[in-house]
Design a protein around this motif. Structure first.
Motif, PDB file in Angstrom:
ATOM      1  N   LEU A  55     -76.186  50.834  46.010  1.00  0.00           N
ATOM      2  CA  LEU A  55     -74.647  50.997  46.038  1.00  0.00           C
ATOM      3  C   LEU A  55     -74.358  52.235  44.703  1.00  0.00           C
ATOM      4  O   LEU A  55     -73.365  52.697  45.170  1.00  0.00           O
ATOM      5  CB  LEU A  55     -73.847  49.851  45.897  1.00  0.00           C
ATOM      6  CG  LEU A  55     -72.383  50.102  45.724  1.00  0.00           C
ATOM      7  CD1 LEU A  55     -71.659  50.393  46.883  1.00  0.00           C
ATOM      8  CD2 LEU A  55     -71.701  48.583  45.465  1.00  0.00           C
ATOM      9  N   GLY A  56     -74.756  51.910  43.619  1.00  0.00           N
ATOM     10  CA  GLY A  56     -74.645  52.766  42.463  1.00  0.00           C
ATOM     11  C   GLY A  56     -74.826  54.069  42.688  1.00  0.00           C
ATOM     12  O   GLY A  56     -74.044  55.161  42.487  1.00  0.00           O
ATOM     13  N   TRP A  57     -76.260  54.586  43.412  1.00  0.00           N
ATOM     14  CA  TRP A  57     -76.395  55.664  43.922  1.00  0.00           C
ATOM     15  C   TRP A  57     -75.559  56.451  45.137  1.00  0.00           C
ATOM     16  O   TRP A  57     -75.056  57.481  44.952  1.00  0.00           O
ATOM     17  CB  TRP A  57     -77.988  55.514  44.462  1.00  0.00           C
ATOM     18  CG  TRP A  57     -78.541  57.061  44.776  1.00  0.00           C
ATOM     19  CD1 TRP A  57     -78.157  58.242  44.421  1.00  0.00           C
ATOM     20  CD2 TRP A  57     -79.785  57.144  45.690  1.00  0.00           C
ATOM     21  NE1 TRP A  57     -78.891  58.965  44.798  1.00  0.00           N
ATOM     22  CE2 TRP A  57     -80.033  58.407  45.474  1.00  0.00           C
ATOM     23  CE3 TRP A  57     -80.497  56.419  46.179  1.00  0.00           C
ATOM     24  CZ2 TRP A  57     -80.874  58.927  46.135  1.00  0.00           C
ATOM     25  CZ3 TRP A  57     -81.749  57.020  47.081  1.00  0.00           C
ATOM     26  CH2 TRP A  57     -81.832  58.378  47.037  1.00  0.00           C
ATOM     27  N   HIS A  58     -75.178  55.494  45.830  1.00  0.00           N
ATOM     28  CA  HIS A  58     -74.108  55.952  46.984  1.00  0.00           C
ATOM     29  C   HIS A  58     -72.734  56.398  46.426  1.00  0.00           C
ATOM     30  O   HIS A  58     -72.304  57.277  47.069  1.00  0.00           O
ATOM     31  CB  HIS A  58     -73.982  55.028  48.014  1.00  0.00           C
ATOM     32  CG  HIS A  58     -72.946  55.340  49.239  1.00  0.00           C
ATOM     33  ND1 HIS A  58     -71.834  55.019  49.186  1.00  0.00           N
ATOM     34  CD2 HIS A  58     -73.529  56.177  50.503  1.00  0.00           C
ATOM     35  CE1 HIS A  58     -71.270  55.417  50.392  1.00  0.00           C
ATOM     36  NE2 HIS A  58     -72.332  55.975  51.055  1.00  0.00           N
ATOM     37  N   ALA A  59     -72.487  55.869  45.242  1.00  0.00           N
ATOM     38  CA  ALA A  59     -71.156  56.027  44.813  1.00  0.00           C
ATOM     39  C   ALA A  59     -70.994  57.518  44.242  1.00  0.00           C
ATOM     40  O   ALA A  59     -69.958  58.249  44.091  1.00  0.00           O
ATOM     41  CB  ALA A  59     -70.674  55.364  43.564  1.00  0.00           C
ATOM     42  N   VAL A  60     -72.140  58.386  43.910  1.00  0.00           N
ATOM     43  CA  VAL A  60     -71.978  59.616  43.207  1.00  0.00           C
ATOM     44  C   VAL A  60     -71.750  60.580  44.262  1.00  0.00           C
ATOM     45  O   VAL A  60     -71.309  61.609  43.866  1.00  0.00           O
ATOM     46  CB  VAL A  60     -73.219  59.835  42.359  1.00  0.00           C
ATOM     47  CG1 VAL A  60     -73.500  58.795  41.570  1.00  0.00           C
ATOM     48  CG2 VAL A  60     -74.501  60.186  43.394  1.00  0.00           C
ATOM     49  N   PHE A  61     -71.898  60.311  45.757  1.00  0.00           N
ATOM     50  CA  PHE A  61     -71.633  61.476  46.768  1.00  0.00           C
ATOM     51  C   PHE A  61     -70.519  61.480  47.008  1.00  0.00           C
ATOM     52  O   PHE A  61     -69.352  60.553  47.012  1.00  0.00           O
ATOM     53  CB  PHE A  61     -72.589  61.055  47.858  1.00  0.00           C
ATOM     54  CG  PHE A  61     -74.146  61.027  47.750  1.00  0.00           C
ATOM     55  CD1 PHE A  61     -74.764  62.246  48.083  1.00  0.00           C
ATOM     56  CD2 PHE A  61     -74.716  59.827  47.654  1.00  0.00           C
ATOM     57  CE1 PHE A  61     -76.101  62.255  47.998  1.00  0.00           C
ATOM     58  CE2 PHE A  61     -76.214  60.036  47.262  1.00  0.00           C
ATOM     59  CZ  PHE A  61     -76.925  60.951  47.532  1.00  0.00           C
TER      60      PHE A  61
END
Length: 377
Positions: A55-61
């Protein structure tokens, strides 16, 4: 690097074996058995922690311009399995995760930039988590050798982290471009186009401060939630520690594990660190080693299915046509290596990780969508 990793692995295994023998194998085994249901709970907690990191990775997009949350979570498991169980210095999985992300329609430059931003947000929040644990340890035990050792590590980590950030910004772009352009001419310039695309996407991602801030918050919560593993395992073994005590142990143990990134799985370093930290809270060595084993059960419980998922993704990707631009970028980087006096070899990481070879050469696309990141990585 491979020789260093092999040597570090041998030293780590020897250290871990010596610790287990000195603490008594039977005592450690009894402590692990006493954990009972706690071991299963730790594995479940690890699954949730890795999904949360996705989820943290997805948040940067940027909104509407990135992969689905499902893709980020599944590929985050792949990254975790590779980094935890394979000798890749805890970064190979991130490169592979970004490469697989391009197979799901994310442009290569965006996939690579998201990987760097995600690593940066994780590193920053881990540093904050470590500092918090260190301050709590000072309040609990006061100054001591362990406090000074960890404090020295933090002082070293801060400039290293700052340098990693600078490299991703405009000044880093100029330095890398200037260094490579000294050896690039003609067709080799096509490979440098991938660098321009990567930095343009880094600028775009870092420019969205709200999303970077959200990623930082998500990862920081994730580090704190990871404390549940220590709290559950030790309480299941009969050692009543508070969540704050568990947070100190987890934060500093993660710092030790991160410092030993060359050693696959931080073998030996994790065990020694947990023994030293556990002693501060009255936890005997055999219980600390049992805690380490429970954590390694979680490594395997999450890592092995993740490696199986990676294998399935690679087989599926092998049936799809190769992305455009892969051969052009590889040839360009190969020519640069040749100018440096190195022998031209196969594509990076191809033999080590079983990457499928390009099926047909093609000119580098103007936006460098899919193939450039994979071969530049």
């Amino acid at each position: 690097m491979k020789r260093l990793t092999t040597l570090a692995s041998i030293v780590g295994l020897g250290t871990a074996l010596a610790l287990f023998l000195s603490s008594g194998v039977s005592d450690v085994t009894a402590a692990v058995v006493s954990a009972g249901w706690g071991t299963l709970a730790v594995v479940v907690a690890r699954f949730l922690a890795v999904a949360w990191a996705g989820l943290g990775w997805h948040a940067v997009f940027p909104r509407g311009a990135g992969p689905t949350l499902r893709d980020c979570i599944s590929l985050r498991f792949v990254r975790e399995g590779i980094n935890t169980l394979l000798p890749v210095a805890q970064v190979g999985g991130d490169l592979i995760g970004a490469r697989l992300l391009t197979r799901r329609g994310t442009p290569g430059g965006m996939a690579g930039a998201s990987m760097f931003v995600d690593l940066m947000t994780q590193a920053v929040t881990q540093l904050v988590f470590t500092v918090a644990g260190l301050l709590l340890l000072i309040q609990i035990t006061g100054d001591g050798p362990l406090v000074r050792t960890v404090g020295g590590g933090v002082l070293v980590a801060i400039p290293a982290l700052a340098a990693f950030y600078v490299i991703q910004r405009r000044s880093g772009h100029r330095l890398i471009e200037a260094a490579l352009s000294r050896f690039a001419a003609g067709r080799e310039w096509r490979a440098l186009g991938a660098i321009d695309v990567l930095y343009e996407n880094l600028r775009r991602l870092y420019g969205n401060r709200a999303r970077v801030g959200a990623a930082l918050l998500i990862h920081l919560i994730g580090w704190v939630v990871g404390t549940v593993e220590v709290w559950i395992a030790l309480n299941a073994m009969g050692y009543s520690i508070s969540f704050i005590d568990a947070l100190v142990i987890e934060s500093l143990a993660q710092a030790v594990r991160g410092a030993a990134f060359v050693v696959p799985g931080a073998i030996g370093a994790q065990e020694g660190g947990l023994i030293a930290l556990g002693a501060l809270f009255g936890i005997p060595a055999e219980a600390a080693l049992a805690l380490s084993l429970v954590k390694r059960v979680a490594d395997l419980g999450v890592g092995l299915p993740s490696l199986a998922l990676w294998n399935w993704m690679e087989r599926k990707a092998a049936l799809a046509p190769e992305a455009d631009g892969a051969t052009a970028v590889r040839d360009g980087l190969g020519a640069i290596r040749a100018r440096l006096g190195r022998r031209l070899g196969p594509a990076p990481l191809a033999s080590a990780y079983g990457f499928p070879a390009p099926r047909s050469p093609a000119a580098l696309s103007s936006d460098n969508e899919a193939g450039a990141l994979k071969k530049c990585a």
